[in-house]
Structure formats: C-alpha cells, structure tokens
Scaffold this active site. Structure first.
Site, short mmCIF file in Angstrom:
data_model
loop_
_atom_site.label_atom_id
_atom_site.label_comp_id
_atom_site.label_asym_id
_atom_site.label_seq_id
_atom_site.Cartn_x
_atom_site.Cartn_y
_atom_site.Cartn_z
N ASP A 119 0.86 -1.18 0.00
CA ASP A 119 0.00 0.00 0.00
C ASP A 119 0.89 1.23 0.00
O ASP A 119 1.59 1.51 0.98
CB ASP A 119 -0.88 -0.03 1.25
N HIS A 120 0.86 1.98 -1.09
CA HIS A 120 1.77 3.12 -1.24
C HIS A 120 1.40 4.29 -0.34
O HIS A 120 2.17 5.25 -0.22
CB HIS A 120 1.79 3.57 -2.70
#
Length: 493
Positions: free
Chosen positions: A462-463
């Site tokens: 998850d950036h």
C-alpha cells in the site's frame, strides 16, 4: 410435559465475524433421528468457511425447515427438536405439501406449539468447526454441439411431404387425399430410399437391390467395391455367405458452430468466492498498489533445508521452502515494522504482533488463514503451525476465526509452477509477498556461470503507508535471508 415445552426450534446461530447468512450444505440428521447434545446436525457454508453446527438439545428431530442448498439468514429457524420423545406421541398437526413435496407447511397449531428460547440460538464458538463435505461441486448442466438433420433439395415436380399428409378421418371413412372439395385417389407412395451409415443414398442397381432383399442383406451396412463405391452382386453375396465385408463406419454429422447459451455455463457466485471477490475489488480500488520484484539465488537456503531435515529432532516435521520464506518475512518485519500496519484514515496503526496469513486455494475458493502472533514462535513451532494451517484448509475445516485479524500475507504461487505475480492486498493489510517456483537456472556465482537454484519474489504494498524506499529495503532483506539464511540469522538476531 406439554407439547409446547417439548418442541424447541433451533435457529441458524450467529457464527461471528459479522456473518449474516449461510448456505445449508448438508443435513447430518433426518426427521425421526434421535440426537445427542452437541451432536453435529448440519453443515453450513458461510462467506468464510464451511462449519458443522452442533445440536443445542438432545432429543428427536421433528422437522427440518430448509432443504440442502438453501441460503438462510442468521436467526432463521432451521430444525425442530422434540426434547422429550419418551413422553409419548405428539398431536399430529395438519400440514400442506409444498410444490416440491419435500417440506410441509406447518399449521397454526403446530407453530403455536413451538418454543424458541431467546438465547438458545447461539452456539459456543469452540463447538463450531468440522470437516466440510468432500468434493462438493455445483452440478452443471452438460452441453454439446447441436446436431441438425441433413436437408436434401426436393426433386423437380415432387410434392412436399406436408402436402400428402392427411388429417385423421373418422372410423369407416376412406382415407384419401383431398384437393379442394373433391376426393382424390390415394397416391402411390414410393418405397423408402436406402441410405448407408453416412447418411448418403446407397449406390446399387435394381437387380442388386432385389438380390439383397431376397438374401436379407441390409445394403446400408455395406461398402461397395464397384464404380463410385456402388454395391455389386459380389458384395451382396459375400455378405450373405458371412465372408468378411468392410462395414461402412458412421461419420458424425457436423453442424454450424453455436455460440449461444447452450454452450455456456453459469456458476453461482456465493460463499467464499463471493467474499473474496468483494474483498479484492474493494482493496484494488481503495489501496494504491505498487509491486516490486526480486530474483534471488536460494541454493544455500535449499541446502540448509536438507541439513535441517537430516537432524533427528526434525525428521517428523514437514520442512518446505515456505518455512524459510515465512521466517525471512518475520525477521524483515522486525527490521521494518511499518510494513506490518494498517491504514485507518487519519492515522496508521503499526502492529507489534504479526498474524501471518498464508493464501490457500481450496475447492470453495481462495482463503487466507493466518498464524496468530507468528513472530513469537520458534522455527519448529512455526513449521508445525504452517503444517496444521495447510492441512486444515485442504480438509475444509478452517474456522472463520482463523481467517480474521491477518496483518501480512504470503501467497505461494510457486506450487503451481509460476515464477511470481502481482498479488492484491487483503483488506486491512499493507503488504503481501508472492513466492515463486524454485528453478535450476544459469547464474553468475563467484565470477562463473553455474547452475543454481533461483526464485523470484513479488512484493505488493500500500503506497499510502509504504514508500518505494521502505518497500525495497523490506524486499531486499527477505531476499538476503533466502540467499544466505545462516549469515542473516547471525547478523540480525
């Protein structure tokens, strides 16, 4: 004891984890059976697993309210139990058969005799969990190509078949063809044309046909030896004498390709597959995914596993490459705790425990049970936990609790012969690692090209939580451990 207090209805219990409905897979009892307290009575599939539900009371089964394959909501009555069958027969209620003829509709009197205790629909969580029905698969309607009868162009001047078909006449009346208002003589119907097994007309001269008729030989079963494949007298005589004759093999009639519903299958989306689809769609369009890849030489790790298997205390333990990958992930999390976290809108929840999820393909779809607090386990304990997790998943006995609370996941796509993938994050997690197949490949080792055991890792994250630097360092540490596990253990612990 009155009928009202004897008959108790068992409702579909709340199985936890926010589940609101379940599908009845199989009834383990039938009407008239005597059951014991906590005896499994029905198998139910929820959105997360298939579980056996035990009886709340001992007694005799009086009614089953829903057949197998029915999806019912939590709190819906599913079975009625006579808790005191020894007290004598019950008053027979009047029933009305349902269209299916299987389940009667209870009368108002029988419904009034049913007692439902407010808290008796609940089942203790520890009592839930059991083997799922093996090999259960939705039965699909078979399909195949459509066949059409061969159409022959009518000969010039021939009367269509419909024109010579007369309606049935009353008894005692001549059967003739009527044209307009005048009766006509009954037409002479020609003898039916003989066809071979391939559907074409048999080529044979009239004398040959007469000979075949006299000798009782079916021309349609013969392959002619005459010109253009025509049947000769010799062919008929050989067939009549029992000599070896080449029999025409039937040729399957071909039809135009069909692309309609008759060549399609419709598989209902429900249970585990439905939940997986919802979770993956929500995750894919909520968390901004980034995937990085790393190919590593795992020759030393594979040799370490061989040495581990040879140790006396490990001979009865299942040791697989997944064990070392799991250990590598747990050690890398200790070095990079932010990877083991959850996005919570205004804050990021960093978890000090690792509930390590292992993606497992089952007959009902993908499930992700997890090893609770895996970071606290020794390597031997971790091996036992992974073995138990996989075996339970394969047998269909994974409980909903075992699939909740995951914090980080490994998906072992290598067991399918795949090098790696771009996995989608389970909801609430920030990272998932794909472990590919271990293959022998040419690799530069100590300045020389040698055959080494190599695998490829794929890390999706998850950036919003993990930037490129953190994700790269985490993946590098997992790769470093698999390249030289002994050195990594000495350096990091």
């Amino acid at each position: 004891m009155s009928d009202m207090s004897r008959i108790k209805t068992f409702n579909l219990p709340d199985l936890g984890e926010g589940l609101t409905e379940g599908e009845i897979l199989a009834w383990l009892v039938k009407v008239g059976d005597t059951i014991e307290l906590n005896q499994p009575i029905v198998e139910v599939e929820t959105a997360k697993a298939a579980v056996e539900i035990p009886a709340k009371w001992a007694g005799q089964v009086q009614a089953i309210h829903h057949p197998e394959g029915t999806t019912v909501e939590v709190g819906t009555p599913i079975i009625a139990i006579d808790t005191d069958p020894g007290a004598g027969p019950l008053e027979a209620p009047s029933t009305t058969a349902t269209p299916s003829g299987d389940l009667p509709t209870p009368s108002a009197a029988s419904l009034a005799a049913v007692e439902v205790a407010p808290a008796e629909g609940m089942v203790e969580p520890g009592l839930i969990g059991g083997a799922a029905p093996g090999g259960r698969t939705a039965v699909l309607v078979g399909y195949g190509p459509r066949t059409t009868a061969a159409k022959r162009r009518p000969r010039k001047g021939a009367v269509p078949a419909q024109a010579v078909t007369a309606p049935a006449a009353p008894a005692g009346v001549d059967h003739g063809v009527v044209v307009g208002d005048k009766p006509a003589a009954t037409p002479t119907i020609p003898a039916p044309q003989v066809h071979d097994r391939r559907g074409g007309a048999v080529l044979a001269k009239p004398p040959v046909r007469k000979l075949a008729k006299d000798l009782g030989v079916d021309l349609g079963t013969l392959t002619g030896s005459g010109p253009l494949g025509s049947i000769t007298r010799e062919d008929v005589q050989q067939a009549a004498s029992g000599a070896s004759v080449v029999v025409a093999e039937p040729i399957a009639a071909t039809s135009a390709p069909s692309f309609g519903a008759d060549r399609e299958q419709r598989v209902p989306v429900k249970g585990v597959r439905k939940l997986t689809a919802e979770n993956m769609s929500r995750s894919a369009f909520t968390a901004p995914h980034v995937t990085e890849f790393l190919t590593v030489d795992v020759t030393r790790a594979m040799k370490a596993l061989d040495r581990l298997r040879g140790r006396r205390e490990w001979r009865d333990v299942r040791v697989s490459p997944l064990l070392l990958v799991a250990k590598a992930v747990l050690l890398a999390v200790q070095r990079h705790p932010m990877v083991n976290s959850t996005w919570a809108g205004d804050e990021i929840v960093v978890k000090e425990y690792v509930n390590l999820g292992i993606a497992a393909a089952t007959e009902r779809g993908l499930i992700v049970p997890n090893v609770k607090d895996a970071g606290r386990l020794s390597l031997r304990e971790l091996a036992d936990a992974l073995t138990d997790l996989v075996q339970t998943a394969k047998s269909g006995r994974t409980s909903p609790a075992a699939m909740s609370g995951g914090t980080l996941t490994i998906t072992n796509v290598g067991v399918f012969g795949v090098d790696t993938g771009t996995p989608i994050l389970p909801p609430g997690e920030s990272a998932i690692l794909a472990f590919g197949a271990v293959r022998e490949m040419p690799w530069v080792h100590k300045g020389k090209v040698k055959v080494r055991q190599v695998t490829t890792l794929g890390l999706s994250f998850d950036h919003r939580i993990i930037d490129g630097e953190l994700g790269s360092k985490f993946l590098r540490d997992v790769g470093d451990f698999l390249t030289d596990p002994e050195a990594a253990l000495l350096a990091w612990t």
